[in-house]
Every structure is written in structure tokens, then in C-alpha cells.
Design an enzyme around this catalytic site. Structure first.
Site, PDB file in Angstrom:
ATOM      1  N   TYR A 163       1.863  -5.853   2.894  1.00 36.90           N
ATOM      2  CA  TYR A 163       2.112  -4.584   2.894  1.00 36.90           C
ATOM      3  C   TYR A 163       1.596  -3.934   1.477  1.00 36.90           C
ATOM      4  O   TYR A 163       0.681  -2.803   1.528  1.00 36.90           O
ATOM      5  CB  TYR A 163       3.650  -4.348   2.986  1.00 36.90           C
ATOM      6  CG  TYR A 163       4.026  -3.022   2.748  1.00 36.90           C
ATOM      7  CD1 TYR A 163       4.019  -2.196   4.158  1.00 36.90           C
ATOM      8  CD2 TYR A 163       4.781  -2.460   1.593  1.00 36.90           C
ATOM      9  CE1 TYR A 163       4.410  -0.731   3.893  1.00 36.90           C
ATOM     10  CE2 TYR A 163       5.288  -1.169   1.686  1.00 36.90           C
ATOM     11  CZ  TYR A 163       5.328  -0.410   2.832  1.00 36.90           C
ATOM     12  OH  TYR A 163       5.584   1.125   2.556  1.00 36.90           O
ATOM     13  N   SER A 173       2.995   3.379  -1.901  1.00 36.69           N
ATOM     14  CA  SER A 173       4.356   2.886  -2.443  1.00 36.69           C
ATOM     15  C   SER A 173       4.033   2.173  -3.594  1.00 36.69           C
ATOM     16  O   SER A 173       2.974   1.746  -3.827  1.00 36.69           O
ATOM     17  CB  SER A 173       4.627   1.632  -1.149  1.00 36.69           C
ATOM     18  OG  SER A 173       5.564   0.945  -1.692  1.00 36.69           O
TER      19      SER A 173
END
Ligand SMILES: Cc1cc2nc3c(=O)[nH]c(=O)nc-3n(C[C@H](O)[C@H](O)[C@H](O)COP(=O)(O)OP(=O)(O)OC[C@H]3O[C@@H](n4cnc5c(N)ncnc54)[C@H](O)[C@@H]3O)c2cc1C
Lengths: 244, 443
Positions: free
Chosen positions: A149, A136
Site C-alpha cells: 500500500y 497517505s
């Protein structure tokens, strides 16, 4: 012979789109997820759309000990393995509650490393195959809104680049995917800027093409590469004052 | 999360919470823990039918579950769109039994509105071709068909989501030999001629007409009739014949943002219609065309709805009984007198009514677009009075503004429908802004 793709974390929207793209490309499909009974509809769907052979398998990213057996019990060794699973979780909860924090870290990082280690050993021995990891852009710079995250994805990105370096010499291709915003169930509670947001089908298309072209790192949509370049270039003394 | 939602007409824009599901358990859990829920497909109804406090998007619940290429039986989750169905089935020689003028609607939306196509007079509406379906009602997940839980079945077809959320549908496709349509277009000078042409061409499976509503005098109701049949392999040209079930690749156009509202006014509508009916257009034109421009002429221009500007538009679609065609003249006259132009005026002839609460009845249906502006709603109330006077009714899926009495006076089975809704939707768990407005929400 028909090539086979293994999709780890097959119930997510991104995985559905990837599976459909590979089915259309005449791959046999192995779908793996925690609750394989939830894969029945997708299995039918892929088969009806393209006549693809589709099998389903139980796989739990957090059950590290099971990963070796899981992989070696697959009926066919896959040519392409795509690691799609991930857990966004809640940054706020994770700050106060280790259970949430550890679930975020272990799903996105440890779980991915654990299963891809097994895959890597097998592909290195066979001297063929491709591994795709969906990381990501959140992993490129920690932000106050999702650094748990983001840090796990950062670890995963570094893992993939090291793996790419190592497996290159064994003839195995490793590709990292850095999606920006994508419309999925995971993000439906966020307000996403439409021009910057990709549909899962767009991401799937990009991945399919880039694996064939043996790309190393892809950003989807493509301009995220430049957005992230700018974000990485902001000096820390300014960055820390921003509320991102 | 709460956000601003609107459907195809961009009117009304309301604050709703929208969420989605991709597994049945997720949906069940959501329904157990929420009230004021309404299913939302692709938002192609024009008004407020799929807006509510909790709009539940079905678009991620979109898997094909069964396709028998021998019989044409097809089953899918309710969020699959018709374009996906076509993509799967056309190359194998099967077509949708009924399709509306856009393929960007879901199968669930097709059932809940009981949509009709250009073949209503010949093949009925969508529900006419359903084998069975599953509905998550206020009493749990129930499978229904004409023989099994038939009350639920009939109230769900055309029931605007008020019996619950349709989760999967099995229906029968239609066999085709090519992906092409043999079409014929005939120009009509006025309303009398177009109605006569409809009669003369009643044996065609597909028919519809474009009307120019702004004409007065001799040209009042001038129009173009378009009829068609699925082409046989022998009717294709050499290039088409090479791959008869596969369409050539096409270009996509898109309207990138809302056009300023002055872009659409009487002048531009007149200009458009004049072009469309242009002088060098022959009286009769025939040809073999891919199915897409025939069924979905507007889908080629993505977001054409933005052409009506920020305030949005409403579509006004009514049907009049077959023996009251003088009503068409009265209504079209009211429109042309007021000069409320409409780009799109589509005229069709319906066959018999299919079920309890469906819109179609044997007669003439006309669909018109009106940009939202001052004075529109009082004017539409006047049109409603004419529709009622001639024994007609309005299409719920396109409605955003009709008054309660108009609905209750014109749908003869409304009370019966509500009895069944009350059984499966006790307390009104499933309700929309529209159902609240029209007194269709059970208390
Ligand atoms: C360009 C254009 C052309 C059109 N042409 C035609 C035409 O020729 N004939 C015609 O009949 N219609 C036509 N329509 C209208 C359209 O077919 C209907 O409004 C259809 O219901 C839209 O489906 P959707 O999936 O977008 O659902 P939505 O618009 O989101 O919802 C429509 C209704 O269906 C309900 N619903 C949706 N999914 C479910 C579900 N899973 N379970 C229960 N209820 C559900 C909603 O609650 C709502 O009441 C046209 C629309 C457009 C934009």
C-alpha cells in the site's frame, strides 16, 4: 455560477465527509463510484442538507479504458476534482498472492494516474481548476506492515508533485493530502491511538480550507508533518531493525 | 476486532467485537454470517443494553433520506444523531417532536429505548411520532408501522434492539417559529411544594425539576422546577430576533480525562447543590434562552461522565404510578439516610404509557447518578424492593444491574413482548448482555 466538485470514490467515509463539507460550501456535487446505486442515500442526504445539486456516476478505478469516456460524459466539467478512492488490502495476502498485490498497486497508483491524466489534460486546456489527491503518510517510508500500500501511495505522491509542477504553468492547482490515521470503516479493525487519529470530518474541513488557500501539501492532523519528518530521518541501518 | 467497550456510565466495561456498516448490503451480509448481534448507536444508554458479543455500530449509516418542509415529515438512516437532525431541520423551522436530555443519541437508539423528553405528559414518547420504519429482523428486512406489521412495530418501540436492527425511520417533526425557549424556573422548598408546582404548571409543554437529594428535615426534597414553551418571534429580544431560527455560536467545555473518584463525594455534591440552590437565587426567574441549554444543559460539557472516575457510575431511573407519590418520599429518604449523594437528580411527570414495553407510565419519574463503589449494588437492590412495593419500574436503557425478577414483576406486557420477539428473532440472533441477564433472549 455554482462551482462543481467531482468526488472519485464517493462511497468511502472520507468521501462522505468531503461531500458534506463541499455541499455546505454551496458546491454542486458529482459523486462517482463503482456501484452508483449505493450513492442514492448520500445524494439525498446532501440535497436535504444544503439543497445542493447532486449527480451520481459509475466509475471503476481499475477499468482504465473507461476513464476517458467517464470524464468526458460528465454533464458539467468540474472545478475541483478530488481523488479519494484507495484500497488498503492485506499486506500479508499480497506478499503471497499477486492478485491482492496488483489490486493494491493498481487501485492506489495506476487507477489514480489513469483518471487524473484525463482530468489534467482537460484542466490544462481550460487553464483552470484544482486537483486534490488523497495519498497517505504510509507512502513516506516503507514499513514491513504495509509497504505494498505504502509504495503505491509513494508513487501517487510523486505523481502529484510532478503534476503540480507541470500544471502550475497552466494555472491549475494540484494539492496532495497526507492523512495519518483516520477513523473509517477501512481502519476499524486496527487499534489507533486516539490522540493521533483524525475523524473524516476533520480531514474534510482541512481539505476544503486548504484548496481555497491553494496549499500544495497538507498533513492531517497537522502534526503528522513533524512525525513523518522524524520517521524519515531515522537512518536506514536503524530503521530496518525496527518492527514497524 | 475485539475491544473493550462500555456505554455512557463507563460500567460495565466488556470485551466485544464492534463493527460498522455504511451500506445495507454490508449489514445484511454481516447479519447472515454472525450470531449474538446487538445494534449499537452512540452508546448513550448507561449500562449494558448495546453491548454483546457482536455490537454493530450504526453510526456510519447516517444519511438523511427525506425532509418535507411543508409537512415536517423526516426520514433518515437509523445511525443519524439527533444533533444532525436538528442541524438540518431547525433552520427550516422544524424541531424534534421528543428529545431526551442529550442530542448525542441516534434515531435508532431513540426508537429502541422509546425515549421520553420534558414533554412526555403532553406529547408522549418518541415512538408516538413515528410514521414508519424498516427493521432488519431475523426474517429479513421488514417495513412496519401502526397499520402494517404492527406487532413488529410495537415490539420494536422500546424493544432494546431485540427484534433486530432498525435501519431507517420516518417520523413527524414539530413546527417552531424560533430556535428559542421561553423558560421559567421556580424554586421549591421541599418535595410537597415541587409536586404541587408540577400540578400548577401542567399546562406547560416542557417541564422537569432538579432535586437536591441530600437534604433532610424541612428542606427534604428542595428543588427547582423548570418549565418552558417554544418562544414566538415577538418574545425574542432584538439580537435574537434578527435570525430567529439560528442560534448564537457557543463554547464547548470538555472533561479531558477521568477525574479521580475522590473528586465526587458527599462533600463536593453538597457544595455543588448548595451553589445551585444558592441564596441569592430568586424564587422565580424567567427568560428567553436558546434551545440548547434548555434541552441539553450537560451536552455543553463533553465527557462529563468521566467526572465519576474510572470505576464508572450507574444511573438509577424509576417511575412510580401517579397515585403512589408517597413512594418518592420513601425512596428519597432511603437515599438521604444512606448519604449516597447524586449530582443529578431529575424529576419529571409522565403522561400515559405509549406502548407494549416502553418505560413511561402515568406517574413520577426520578433519575439519579451513583458512582460505582463498594456496597452500591446491595443498596440499589433495596431501592428496587421499594420501587416494586410502590408499583413502579426501572428504565431498561439506563440499567446495568437489575435482577430478572424485578424486570418481570414490573413490566406487565413482558410476556406478550417476548412472544413477538420470538417471531422476529428466532433462536435469539439479536441479543445483548442485558437481554441475557434479564431472560429476554429467546432460546
Ligand atoms: C446525558 C444523557 C441524558 C439522557 N436523557 C434521557 C432522557 O431525558 N430521556 C430518555 O428517554 N433517555 C435519556 N437518555 C438515554 C438515551 O436517550 C438512550 O439510552 C438512547 O437509547 C441512547 O441512544 P444511542 O443511540 O446512544 O444508543 P445506544 O446507547 O448505543 O443503544 C441503546 C439501545 O438501543 C438499541 N439500538 C440502538 N440503535 C439501534 C438500531 N438501529 N436498531 C435497533 N436497536 C438499536 C441498542 O441495542 C440498545 O438496546 C439520556 C442519556 C444521556 C447520556
Amino acid at each position: 455560477m455554482t462551482p462543481t466538485v467531482l468526488i472519485l470514490g464517493a462511497t468511502s467515509d472520507m468521501a462522505v465527509a468531503i461531500a458534506r463539507r463541499y455541499a455546505a460550501g454551496n458546491y454542486a456535487i458529482q459523486l462517482a463510484a463503482r456501484k452508483p446505486e449505493q450513492l442514492y442515500a448520500l445524494q439525498q442526504d446532501l440535497h436535504i442538507r444544503s439543497g445542493a445539486a447532486v449527480t451520481t456516476h459509475a466509475f471503476d478505478a481499475l477499468d482504465f479504458d473507461s476513464h476517458h469516456t467517464f470524464y468526458h460524459q460528465l454533464p458539467v466539467k468540474p472545478d475541483v476534482v478530488i481523488c479519494v478512492f484507495g484500497y488498503l488490502g492485506s499486506q500479508e495476502t499480497g506478499q503471497q498472492n499477486w492478485q491482492e498485490a496488483s489490486r493494491i498497486l493498481h487501485t492506489n497508483y495506476t487507477g489514480a494516474v489513469s483518471v487524473l491524466n484525463v482530468v489534467a489534460e482537460d484542466m490544462a486546456a481550460r487553464r483552470s481548476g484544482a486537483i486534490v489527491g488523497i495519498s497517505s503518510v504510509a507512502g513516506e517510508r516503507g514499513r514491513m506492515s504495509n509497504y505494498l500500500y505504502g509504495s503505491a501511495k509513494a508513487g501517487f505522491t510523486a505523481y502529484l508533485s510532478g503534476l503540480r509542477n507541470r500544471l502550475f504553468h497552466a494555472g491549475v492547482h494540484v494539492m496532495s493530502v497526507q492523512p495519518g490515521f483516520v477513523y473509517t470503516r477501512m481502519t476499524e479493525d486496527l487499534t489507533l491511538p486516539p490522540l493521533l487519529t483524525a475523524r473524516p470530518e476533520d480531514v474534510a474541513k482541512d481539505i476544503f480550507k486548504a484548496v481555497i488557500a491553494k496549499k500544495n501539501v497538507i498533513y492531517t492532523k497537522w502534526f503528522w508533518r513533524y512525525i513523518m519528518f522524524i520517521i524519515r530521518s531515522i537512518p536506514e541501518f536503524i530503521f530496518k531493525k525496527m518492527k514497524l | 476486532m475485539r475491544k473493550q467497550l462500555s456505554n455512557w456510565g463507563n460500567y460495565p466495561v466488556l470485551t466485544c467485537e464492534e463493527s460498522s456498516f455504511s451500506q445495507e448490503e454490508q449489514l445484511k451480509q454481516y447479519v447472515d454470517t454472525h450470531d449474538h448481534i446487538i445494534a449499537r448507536g452512540n452508546g448513550r444508554c448507561y449500562g449494558d443494553a448495546s453491548l454483546g458479543e457482536h455490537s454493530v455500530s450504526t453510526l456510519r449509516y447516517d444519511k438523511a433520506l427525506l425532509f418535507d418542509v411543508e409537512t415536517g415529515d423526516f426520514e433518515c438512516q437509523a445511525g443519524m444523531t439527533l444533533d444532525q437532525v436538528l442541524e438540518i431541520t431547525v433552520p427550516k423551522g422544524w424541531f424534534l417532536p421528543v428529545t431526551p436530555g442529550t442530542k448525542f443519541i441516534t434515531v435508532g437508539g431513540a426508537v429502541a429505548s422509546d425515549v421520553h423528553g420534558k414533554n412526555h405528559h403532553a406529547e408522549g414518547s418518541f415512538s408516538n411520532h413515528i410514521i414508519r420504519m424498516d427493521v432488519l429482523t431475523g426474517k429479513g428486512l421488514i417495513t412496519c408501522s401502526r397499520d402494517n406489521n404492527s406487532d413488529l412495530y410495537w415490539a420494536t418501540c422500546g424493544g432494546m434492539g431485540l427484534t433486530g436492527i432498525i435501519t431507517s425511520v420516518r417520523f413527524r417533526l414539530k413546527k417552531i417559529a424560533t430556535a428559542y425557549i421561553r423558560q421559567k424556573q421556580i424554586k421549591a422548598e421541599n418535595l410537597d411544594e415541587i409536586l404541587r408546582l408540577f400540578d400548577e404548571h401542567a399546562h406547560y409543554t416542557y417541564s422537569m425539576a432538579w432535586i437536591d437529594c441530600l437534604q433532610k428535615g424541612k428542606a427534604f426534597g428542595r428543588s427547582i422546577l423548570i418549565v418552558g414553551e417554544h418562544a414566538t418571534p415577538g418574545e425574542l429580544n432584538h439580537k435574537q430576533g434578527r435570525d430567529p431560527l439560528v442560534l448564537p455560536p457557543k463554547m464547548k467545555l470538555t472533561v479531558p480525562f477521568n477525574l479521580p473518584s475522590f473528586a465526587l463525594n458527599n462533600f463536593s455534591v453538597k457544595a455543588f447543590n448548595a451553589l445551585y440552590y444558592g441564596k441569592n437565587y430568586k424564587k422565580v426567574m424567567e427568560g428567553v434562552v436558546p434551545y440548547e441549554p434548555f434541552f441539553y444543559p450537560l451536552d455543553a460539557i463533553h465527557h462529563w461522565n468521566r467526572g465519576y472516575g474510572r470505576d464508572g457510575f450507574v444511573q438509577y431511573q424509576f417511575v412510580l404510578p401517579i397515585d403512589r407519590k408517597e413512594g418518592l418520599t420513601a425512596i428519597l429518604r432511603a437515599i438521604s439516610d444512606k448519604g449516597w449523594g447524586s449530582f443529578l437528580a431529575v424529576l419529571k411527570v409522565f403522561g400515559k404509557q405509549d406502548d407494549l414495553i416502553s418505560f413511561p407510565m402515568e406517574g413520577y419519574t426520578l433519575a439519579l447518578d451513583f458512582p460505582v463503589r463498594k456496597g452500591l449494588f446491595p443498596f440499589l437492590d433495596e431501592l428496587d424492593a421499594l420501587v416494586l412495593q410502590y408499583g413502579g419500574r426501572l428504565y431498561l436503557t439506563k440499567d446495568a444491574r437489575m435482577q430478572q425478577e424485578v424486570f418481570w414483576k414490573s413490566y406487565p406486557n413482558a410476556a406478550k413482548f417476548m412472544d413477538i420477539v420470538r417471531t422476529y428473532n428466532p433462536g435469539g440472533k439479536f441479543r445483548s448482555v442485558q437481554s441475557d441477564r434479564l431472560l429476554l433472549t429467546p432460546q
